[in-house]
Motif scaffolding. Structure first.
Motif, PDB file in Angstrom:
ATOM      1  N   PRO A   7      34.534 -38.636 116.353  1.00 56.91           N
ATOM      2  CA  PRO A   7      34.204 -37.911 117.567  1.00 56.91           C
ATOM      3  C   PRO A   7      32.997 -36.993 117.358  1.00 56.91           C
ATOM      4  N   SER A   9      32.260 -34.419 119.597  1.00 60.66           N
ATOM      5  CA  SER A   9      32.717 -33.080 119.956  1.00 60.66           C
ATOM      6  C   SER A   9      34.021 -33.207 120.738  1.00 60.66           C
ATOM      7  N   TRP A  10      34.666 -32.085 120.935  1.00 64.87           N
ATOM      8  CA  TRP A  10      35.914 -32.053 121.688  1.00 64.87           C
ATOM      9  C   TRP A  10      35.669 -31.320 123.002  1.00 64.87           C
ATOM     10  N   TYR A 102      40.752 -42.759 123.027  1.00 59.08           N
ATOM     11  CA  TYR A 102      40.086 -41.562 122.532  1.00 59.08           C
ATOM     12  C   TYR A 102      41.065 -40.651 121.803  1.00 59.08           C
ATOM     13  N   ALA A 114      38.303 -36.061 122.547  1.00 57.96           N
ATOM     14  CA  ALA A 114      37.080 -36.256 121.765  1.00 57.96           C
ATOM     15  C   ALA A 114      36.060 -36.965 122.635  1.00 57.96           C
TER      16      ALA A 114
END
Length: 115
Positions: A7, A9-10, A102, A114
């Motif tokens: 990922p 970013s979250w 995801y 993510a």
């Protein structure tokens, strides 16, 4: 078509309490629709897959029925009733229609997907 990349970013999408157990909601993540599901049985897991159903060409998976086929936790598309594995995004009846899955986490009652 399981998305195994790391990922970038979250993104926070909603409070866990905003998702009625054993249903899904649609969230906008990086400009795309993601279906986020809160499965109440077991450990209360949260899953995320693409919201777009390739079989019907409609963004409807978040409105599908959550259940299981054996050990697999699935959502049945509300249009053609194809089952999508919530862990992997695999379409059980038509693997060529599989969708991305995801990573999801819950922190302090907030659901993160993510991006």
């Amino acid at each position: 078509m399981n998305n195994d990349r790391l990922p970038q970013s979250w993104m926070p999408v909603c409070a866990l309490d905003d998702i009625v157990p054993n249903t899904g909601v649609c969230a906008l993540v990086n400009g795309g629709q993601v279906a986020v599901f809160h499965v109440a049985h077991g450990d209360g897991s949260v899953f995320a897959i693409d919201n777009f159903d390739p079989g019907s060409q409609a963004a409807v998976l978040s409105r599908g029925l959550v259940g299981n086929l054996g050990e697999r936790i699935v959502v049945a598309s509300p249009i053609y009733k194809h089952h999508f594995d919530l862990r992997t995004g695999e379409c059980i009846e038509a693997p060529e229609h599989s969708v991305n899955a995801y990573p999801v986490r819950v922190e302090s009652g907030q659901v993160w997907v993510a991006a």
